[in-house]
Design an enzyme around this catalytic site. Structure first.
Site, mmCIF file in Angstrom:
data_model
loop_
_atom_site.group_PDB
_atom_site.id
_atom_site.type_symbol
_atom_site.label_atom_id
_atom_site.label_comp_id
_atom_site.label_asym_id
_atom_site.label_seq_id
_atom_site.Cartn_x
_atom_site.Cartn_y
_atom_site.Cartn_z
ATOM 1 N N GLU A 82 -7.680 7.046 7.747
ATOM 2 C CA GLU A 82 -7.730 6.524 6.376
ATOM 3 C C GLU A 82 -8.737 7.335 5.566
ATOM 4 O O GLU A 82 -9.860 7.557 6.009
ATOM 5 C CB GLU A 82 -8.099 5.039 6.394
ATOM 6 C CG GLU A 82 -8.441 4.428 5.051
ATOM 7 C CD GLU A 82 -7.357 4.586 3.971
ATOM 8 O OE1 GLU A 82 -6.174 4.337 4.275
ATOM 9 O OE2 GLU A 82 -7.699 4.972 2.839
ATOM 10 N N ARG B 115 -3.797 -9.613 -1.503
ATOM 11 C CA ARG B 115 -3.708 -8.341 -0.776
ATOM 12 C C ARG B 115 -4.853 -8.181 0.224
ATOM 13 O O ARG B 115 -4.668 -7.706 1.334
ATOM 14 C CB ARG B 115 -3.803 -7.172 -1.754
ATOM 15 C CG ARG B 115 -2.510 -6.723 -2.290
ATOM 16 C CD ARG B 115 -2.764 -5.723 -3.407
ATOM 17 N NE ARG B 115 -1.511 -5.442 -4.043
ATOM 18 C CZ ARG B 115 -0.665 -4.525 -3.627
ATOM 19 N NH1 ARG B 115 -0.943 -3.784 -2.597
ATOM 20 N NH2 ARG B 115 0.474 -4.352 -4.243
ATOM 21 N N TYR C 266 1.230 -16.446 -9.615
ATOM 22 C CA TYR C 266 1.339 -17.339 -8.460
ATOM 23 C C TYR C 266 -0.036 -17.514 -7.827
ATOM 24 O O TYR C 266 -0.942 -16.698 -8.053
ATOM 25 C CB TYR C 266 2.358 -16.816 -7.431
ATOM 26 C CG TYR C 266 2.210 -15.361 -7.053
ATOM 27 C CD1 TYR C 266 1.296 -14.941 -6.097
ATOM 28 C CD2 TYR C 266 2.988 -14.382 -7.668
ATOM 29 C CE1 TYR C 266 1.175 -13.611 -5.745
ATOM 30 C CE2 TYR C 266 2.872 -13.041 -7.341
ATOM 31 C CZ TYR C 266 1.963 -12.668 -6.368
ATOM 32 O OH TYR C 266 1.831 -11.335 -6.041
ATOM 33 N N ASP D 139 5.469 3.719 0.612
ATOM 34 C CA ASP D 139 5.500 4.372 -0.702
ATOM 35 C C ASP D 139 5.545 5.902 -0.589
ATOM 36 O O ASP D 139 6.015 6.571 -1.509
ATOM 37 C CB ASP D 139 4.271 3.975 -1.530
ATOM 38 C CG ASP D 139 4.455 2.625 -2.225
ATOM 39 O OD1 ASP D 139 5.438 1.929 -1.925
ATOM 40 O OD2 ASP D 139 3.599 2.274 -3.064
HETATM 41 C C1 LIG Z 1 1.847 -4.402 -9.843
HETATM 42 C C2 LIG Z 1 2.446 -4.283 -8.474
HETATM 43 C C3 LIG Z 1 2.829 -5.428 -7.802
HETATM 44 C C4 LIG Z 1 3.438 -5.330 -6.540
HETATM 45 N N1 LIG Z 1 3.846 -6.467 -5.933
HETATM 46 C C5 LIG Z 1 4.488 -6.376 -4.743
HETATM 47 C C6 LIG Z 1 4.971 -7.553 -4.099
HETATM 48 O O1 LIG Z 1 4.822 -8.668 -4.603
HETATM 49 N N2 LIG Z 1 5.620 -7.419 -2.893
HETATM 50 C C7 LIG Z 1 5.808 -6.187 -2.316
HETATM 51 O O2 LIG Z 1 6.434 -6.130 -1.224
HETATM 52 N N3 LIG Z 1 5.349 -5.057 -2.899
HETATM 53 C C8 LIG Z 1 4.701 -5.099 -4.087
HETATM 54 N N4 LIG Z 1 4.241 -3.978 -4.674
HETATM 55 C C9 LIG Z 1 4.394 -2.673 -3.981
HETATM 56 C C10 LIG Z 1 3.348 -2.476 -2.889
HETATM 57 O O3 LIG Z 1 2.057 -2.665 -3.392
HETATM 58 C C11 LIG Z 1 3.432 -1.075 -2.294
HETATM 59 O O4 LIG Z 1 4.781 -0.713 -2.116
HETATM 60 C C12 LIG Z 1 2.721 -1.028 -0.945
HETATM 61 O O5 LIG Z 1 1.358 -1.323 -1.096
HETATM 62 C C13 LIG Z 1 2.895 0.337 -0.277
HETATM 63 O O6 LIG Z 1 2.183 0.364 0.921
HETATM 64 P P1 LIG Z 1 1.889 1.755 1.640
HETATM 65 O O7 LIG Z 1 1.147 1.406 2.878
HETATM 66 O O8 LIG Z 1 3.142 2.535 1.753
HETATM 67 O O9 LIG Z 1 0.984 2.559 0.610
HETATM 68 P P2 LIG Z 1 -0.501 2.223 0.060
HETATM 69 O O10 LIG Z 1 -0.731 0.760 0.009
HETATM 70 O O11 LIG Z 1 -0.645 3.010 -1.185
HETATM 71 O O12 LIG Z 1 -1.443 2.800 1.181
HETATM 72 C C14 LIG Z 1 -1.652 4.181 1.362
HETATM 73 C C15 LIG Z 1 -2.994 4.360 2.107
HETATM 74 O O13 LIG Z 1 -3.140 5.726 2.455
HETATM 75 C C16 LIG Z 1 -4.449 6.154 2.124
HETATM 76 N N5 LIG Z 1 -4.324 7.580 1.881
HETATM 77 C C17 LIG Z 1 -3.796 8.210 0.796
HETATM 78 N N6 LIG Z 1 -3.777 9.534 0.975
HETATM 79 C C18 LIG Z 1 -4.295 9.760 2.210
HETATM 80 C C19 LIG Z 1 -4.516 10.947 2.969
HETATM 81 N N7 LIG Z 1 -4.160 12.159 2.511
HETATM 82 N N8 LIG Z 1 -5.071 10.850 4.205
HETATM 83 C C20 LIG Z 1 -5.424 9.620 4.693
HETATM 84 N N9 LIG Z 1 -5.233 8.456 4.015
HETATM 85 C C21 LIG Z 1 -4.665 8.537 2.798
HETATM 86 C C22 LIG Z 1 -4.809 5.336 0.908
HETATM 87 O O14 LIG Z 1 -6.207 5.284 0.723
HETATM 88 C C23 LIG Z 1 -4.201 3.997 1.262
HETATM 89 O O15 LIG Z 1 -5.067 3.205 2.038
HETATM 90 C C24 LIG Z 1 3.624 -4.047 -5.925
HETATM 91 C C25 LIG Z 1 3.205 -2.899 -6.596
HETATM 92 C C26 LIG Z 1 2.642 -3.010 -7.861
HETATM 93 C C27 LIG Z 1 2.245 -1.755 -8.582
#
Ligand SMILES: Cc1cc2nc3c(=O)[nH]c(=O)nc-3n(C[C@H](O)[C@H](O)[C@H](O)COP(=O)(O)OP(=O)(O)OC[C@H]3O[C@@H](n4cnc5c(N)ncnc54)[C@H](O)[C@@H]3O)c2cc1C
Length: 392
Positions: A33, A107, A220, A296
């Site tokens: 991370e 979260r 909510y 994402d």
């Molecule tokens: C306003 C809003 C509301 C939302 N509500 C919902 C909801 O109700 N339900 C739902 O299912 N989804 C929701 N989402 C979507 C959801 O938040 C994301 O899709 C989700 O958090 C993606 O998770 P992830 O682990 O793929 O990425 P992230 O949560 O972005 O995690 C990526 C991690 O990688 C780390 N990182 C980045 N680059 C590097 C690197 N090069 N090397 C090492 N570490 C790195 C970051 O620090 C981070 O900890 C919402 C999004 C938004 C914008």
């Protein structure tokens, strides 16, 4: 294939879930991370049954029950008039139908639950303060270049590398995709406030959804009902930088000056708002050789269907399964991509369509409202049964 070694870049919801799912199948996991600590900024998350089912199967059911709430319904109202448009049935009925609950959670609480579970697994090594900067691979292993906060460089080898590094993924390029996400003309304002500060007429045990042409509002209860999470999505020509830019409260109140009285009163409560611009990128590749993209990093989803984190959790479950069933890493990741790409793209499309419907101008809005009303509380769930009923 036999359980081997995996390096996961990114300990967000996707990376943490993948670490757990792989560890439980015997993999030695290094979870890297970039941040030096876990201070999750604000906001809540809706966890539909397709995601909560996987977390329950990972043994997180009791912890989720303590931290999350299960709203009874979504009440859909017109943003300006306050008129009820329709509702979506949640609560025990939805849980009974899909075999898993529709939850809302802070979260930070979900992150803590996942992190506690990861820390309890002997076969997960968590490295904080390391940024993954690139991946190389050959037929015997993949290697990830890591850069520490102090500037030290290191190469770590693994049988499989999982890029779970979010929408601005640095590792996406190594999977053959050099596109950048594009701004979709919307920003999300986020705030939380003590539940007792909510104006009367907005019951905490239900999710509120307000639809208007200039944007929409979702609220909510989170943190065991102590806090109310509010998300306002507003049309905005230019993106703001970063994940948590401070929002200009008077500007928000002016944009929603014509909102119905209870909604105006709600939006006036929080003293601080954070802004987050919304980016989109149609899923391209999800695997190349020994590298898999997850969450994402692979498929950012506009938050108009609450499925971004849910898809990341689904990815984690499918990845762990294909890795244990296929003969080798490359075959496993091909199977992973084949299973995940169509669903990810379908959900991305559905989220975009929801956005168009949410923000429809008149007279389309009139038609939308008629359809929502005619579908009724269970008909609204039927539309999304293909999402909620999914199983790994
Ligand atoms: C306003 C809003 C509301 C939302 N509500 C919902 C909801 O109700 N339900 C739902 O299912 N989804 C929701 N989402 C979507 C959801 O938040 C994301 O899709 C989700 O958090 C993606 O998770 P992830 O682990 O793929 O990425 P992230 O949560 O972005 O995690 C990526 C991690 O990688 C780390 N990182 C980045 N680059 C590097 C690197 N090069 N090397 C090492 N570490 C790195 C970051 O620090 C981070 O900890 C919402 C999004 C938004 C914008």
């Amino acid at each position: 294939m036999q359980a081997g070694t995996a390096l996961i870049a990114g300990a967000g919801i996707g990376g943490l879930t993948a670490a757990l799912a792989l560890a439980d199948r015997g993999w030695q996991v290094t979870l890297v991370e970039r941040r030096t600590g876990f201070s999750e900024v604000g906001a809540g998350l809706q966890l539909s049954p397709n995601a909560s089912r996987i977390l329950v199967d990972l043994g997180l059911g009791p912890a989720l029950r303590r931290a999350a709430a299960e709203p009874s319904r979504v009440a859909i109202r017109a943003l300006r008039s306050g008129r009820t448009i329709g509702e979506v049935e949640l609560g025990p009925a939805l849980r009974g139908r899909f075999g898993a609950p529709y939850l809302v959670i802070h979260r930070a609480d979900l992150q803590t639950i996942l992190l506690d579970a990861v820390r309890s697994r002997q076969n997960v090594r968590l490295l904080m303060g390391r940024t993954a900067t690139g991946v190389t691979q050959d037929s015997s292993e993949a290697r990830v270049a890591l850069l520490s906060a102090s500037g030290a460089k290191e190469m770590v080898g693994a049988d499989v590398v999982v890029a779970a590094d979010g929408v601005w993924s640095k590792l996406r390029r190594a999977a053959g995709d050099s596109r950048l996400p594009s701004y979709k003309g919307f920003a999300a304002w986020r705030a939380t406030l003590p539940a007792e500060a909510a104006p009367p007429g907005l019951p905490a045990q239900e999710t509120g959804l307000w639809l208007g042409p200039q944007g929409h509002v979702v609220h909510y209860a989170i943190a065991g009902g102590r806090l109310l999470n509010i998300v306002v999505v507003e049309a905005r020509p230019e993106p703001v930088e970063g994940w948590a830019a401070p929002g200009d409260r008077p500007a928000l109140l002016e944009t929603f000056a014509d909102a119905a009285a209870p909604l105006r009163a709600l939006l006036a409560q929080p003293s601080e708002w954070l802004l987050w611009s919304l980016f989109d990128l149609t899923a391209g590749h999800m695997a190349k050789g020994r590298l898999a993209l997850l969450g994402d990093a692979a498929h950012p989803v506009l938050p108009f269907l609450a499925q971004g984190a849910a898809l990341a959790i689904e990815d984690a479950a499918v990845l762990a399964r294909t890795l244990s069933e296929a003969p080798d890493a490359a075959a496993a990741l091909r199977a992973y991509e084949a299973q995940r790409l169509p669903r990810a793209r379908k959900i991305q499309r559905a989220a975009r369509q929801n956005g168009l419907a949410y923000h429809a101008p008149s007279p389309l809005a009139f038609l939308r409202d008629r359809i929502i009303g005619a579908l009724g509380a269970t008909g609204m769930v039927d539309r999304h049964a293909w999402i909620y009923g999914w199983r790994p």
